[in-house]
Design a protein around this motif. Structure first.
Motif, PDB file in Angstrom:
ATOM      1  N   GLN A   1       0.833  -1.210   0.000  1.00 21.01           N
ATOM      2  CA  GLN A   1       0.000   0.000   0.000  1.00 21.01           C
ATOM      3  C   GLN A   1       0.864   1.256   0.000  1.00 21.01           C
ATOM      4  OE1 GLN A   1      -3.021  -0.121   3.021  1.00 21.01           O
ATOM      5  NE2 GLN A   1      -3.925  -2.000   2.256  1.00 21.01           N
ATOM      6  N   GLU A   2       1.965   1.245   0.757  1.00 21.47           N
ATOM      7  CA  GLU A   2       2.865   2.394   0.757  1.00 21.47           C
ATOM      8  C   GLU A   2       3.532   2.542  -0.604  1.00 21.47           C
ATOM      9  OE1 GLU A   2       5.125   5.724   2.020  1.00 21.47           O
ATOM     10  OE2 GLU A   2       3.205   4.832   2.586  1.00 21.47           O
ATOM     11  N   ALA A   3       3.918   1.428  -1.212  1.00 19.73           N
ATOM     12  CA  ALA A   3       4.523   1.477  -2.548  1.00 19.73           C
ATOM     13  C   ALA A   3       3.545   2.081  -3.557  1.00 19.73           C
ATOM     14  CB  ALA A   3       4.927   0.065  -2.985  1.00 19.73           C
ATOM     15  N   ARG A   4       2.299   1.712  -3.451  1.00 19.47           N
ATOM     16  CA  ARG A   4       1.298   2.264  -4.377  1.00 19.47           C
ATOM     17  C   ARG A   4       1.175   3.771  -4.216  1.00 19.47           C
ATOM     18  NH1 ARG A   4      -5.077   0.513  -5.087  1.00 19.47           N
ATOM     19  NH2 ARG A   4      -4.932   0.137  -7.331  1.00 19.47           N
ATOM     20  N   ARG A   5       1.193   4.235  -2.965  1.00 22.45           N
ATOM     21  CA  ARG A   5       1.112   5.676  -2.721  1.00 22.45           C
ATOM     22  C   ARG A   5       2.321   6.392  -3.317  1.00 22.45           C
ATOM     23  NH1 ARG A   5       3.086   9.472   0.249  1.00 22.45           N
ATOM     24  NH2 ARG A   5       4.612   8.077   1.213  1.00 22.45           N
ATOM     25  N   ILE A   6       3.508   5.800  -3.153  1.00 22.83           N
ATOM     26  CA  ILE A   6       4.724   6.417  -3.679  1.00 22.83           C
ATOM     27  C   ILE A   6       4.703   6.455  -5.203  1.00 22.83           C
ATOM     28  CG2 ILE A   6       7.240   6.153  -3.869  1.00 22.83           C
ATOM     29  CD1 ILE A   6       7.154   4.866  -1.055  1.00 22.83           C
ATOM     30  N   LEU A   7       4.243   5.370  -5.832  1.00 21.53           N
ATOM     31  CA  LEU A   7       4.293   5.261  -7.281  1.00 21.53           C
ATOM     32  C   LEU A   7       3.361   6.238  -7.995  1.00 21.53           C
ATOM     33  CD1 LEU A   7       4.590   1.398  -7.657  1.00 21.53           C
ATOM     34  CD2 LEU A   7       6.234   3.099  -8.479  1.00 21.53           C
ATOM     35  N   VAL A   8       2.349   6.705  -7.312  1.00 25.11           N
ATOM     36  CA  VAL A   8       1.484   7.710  -7.926  1.00 25.11           C
ATOM     37  C   VAL A   8       2.271   8.992  -8.189  1.00 25.11           C
ATOM     38  CG1 VAL A   8      -0.553   9.171  -7.582  1.00 25.11           C
ATOM     39  CG2 VAL A   8      -0.623   6.759  -6.938  1.00 25.11           C
ATOM     40  N   ALA A   9       3.293   9.264  -7.370  1.00 30.69           N
ATOM     41  CA  ALA A   9       4.073  10.498  -7.504  1.00 30.69           C
ATOM     42  C   ALA A   9       5.362  10.303  -8.290  1.00 30.69           C
ATOM     43  CB  ALA A   9       4.392  11.063  -6.125  1.00 30.69           C
ATOM     44  N   GLN A  10       5.802   9.054  -8.470  1.00 33.81           N
ATOM     45  CA  GLN A  10       7.035   8.823  -9.209  1.00 33.81           C
ATOM     46  C   GLN A  10       6.926   7.529  -9.993  1.00 33.81           C
ATOM     47  OE1 GLN A  10       9.832   8.496  -5.824  1.00 33.81           O
ATOM     48  NE2 GLN A  10      10.066   6.349  -6.355  1.00 33.81           N
ATOM     49  N   THR A  11       7.870   7.274 -10.915  1.00 31.94           N
ATOM     50  CA  THR A  11       7.748   6.133 -11.828  1.00 31.94           C
ATOM     51  C   THR A  11       8.805   5.055 -11.611  1.00 31.94           C
ATOM     52  OG1 THR A  11       9.093   7.315 -13.464  1.00 31.94           O
ATOM     53  CG2 THR A  11       6.695   7.550 -13.621  1.00 31.94           C
TER      54      THR A  11
END
Length: 295
Positions: free
Chosen positions: A240-250
């Motif tokens: 879930q944290e990875a998903r949140r981070i990936l919305v802002a970076q690739t």
């Protein structure tokens, strides 16, 4: 009770024209949605949620539960979950309200009640809505029309709501979280550690010691509370944290290492298993259509 439910539904709609609304009442949120939603993942804080119209499905660990205007949902500990609104339309919107559960206030209410035996280990439940609980929730929302009464009356009504919950068939779950050395409270300590250190290796021996239990007992009670194993709980937090981070970076590989994965390929496999598609594709989809706020 049907008429009272409709009155509360109309009152919530009055103060929540659309979407998710944080109210002037501490810990109280309202939601009105006119269409079913895609699954939305997050960590549920201890809370009570009542649906006044429509229906919702929630998956926690290996369990999927449904609740609607005939029932209410309680999470007594922090739980990684995926929820989605399954019944909503422009004619009959999904309408719901939630209230966070204050552990200190719960303990204070419990101290004023007769001593009861320690109950179930479950960390969440769905129960039938009662006229008493519905009336208490209605009085709380009515305070939004009288903001000058909120400082004095809102804490009193919140205590009344907790009292109603402690009278339910599932009161044992809430009794345990209010007691410092109950089984759920000891598991609760380990949940906080895992949330604060989700990106670090997880030692079951250390968690068992923190909970004051044997390894076998710790595993059994952890699964009873969260519907998942300690490693599954940690994995859900990481993803879930990875998903949140990936919305802002690739950078999927960098994100994998950031949340604690040593293997980017393992991260990608587990991410796709949880969210239905690989990290980069899922992040692109979310940027174009952000996840709805959940309640």
């Amino acid at each position: 009770m049907h008429d009272d439910l409709n009155r509360l539904c109309a009152l919530v709609q009055k103060h929540c024209p659309a979407g998710l609304v944080e109210t002037a009442l501490e810990g109280v949120r309202l939601n009105q949605t006119t269409a079913p939603t895609m699954p939305s993942s997050g960590v549920y804080e201890p809370m009570l949620c009542i649906i006044l119209q429509g229906a919702k499905l929630v998956t926690i660990g290996d369990r999927t539960i449904r609740y609607d205007p005939a029932s209410y949902f309680v999470a007594s500990v922090e739980l990684p979950a995926t929820g989605w609104i399954c019944e909503a339309s422009a004619e009959r919107p999904y309408v719901a309200m939630s209230m966070t559960i204050d552990r200190q206030m719960l303990a204070s209410v419990l101290a004023d009640m007769p001593v009861q035996a320690e109950g179930s280990d479950g960390g969440f439940f769905v129960n039938a809505l009662t006229p008493g609980l519905l009336g208490s929730m209605s009085r709380l929302v009515e305070l939004l029309d009288r903001p000058e009464d909120v400082p004095v009356l809102a804490p009193m009504i919140r205590r009344e709501i907790l009292y109603r919950l402690l009278q339910s068939d599932h009161s044992g779950t809430l009794q345990q979280i209010a007691r410092a050395d109950s089984r759920i409270s000891r598991i609760h300590r380990t949940l906080h550690w895992i949330r604060d250190h989700y990106d670090e290796p997880l030692s079951i021996d250390a968690m068992s010691e923190l909970a004051g239990m044997s390894r076998a007992s710790f595993h059994r009670h952890f699964k009873a509370v969260t519907a998942m194993s300690p490693l599954q709980y940690q994995k859900a937090l990481r993803l879930q944290e990875a998903r949140r981070i990936l919305v802002a970076q690739t950078d999927a590989q960098g994100t994998a290492h950031r949340v604690g994965y040593e293997s980017a390929s393992q991260f990608s496999r587990e991410y796709a298993r949880m969210f239905g598609m690989p990290p980069t594709r899922d992040a692109e989809r979310l940027r174009g259509s952000p996840q709805p706020a959940d309640l």
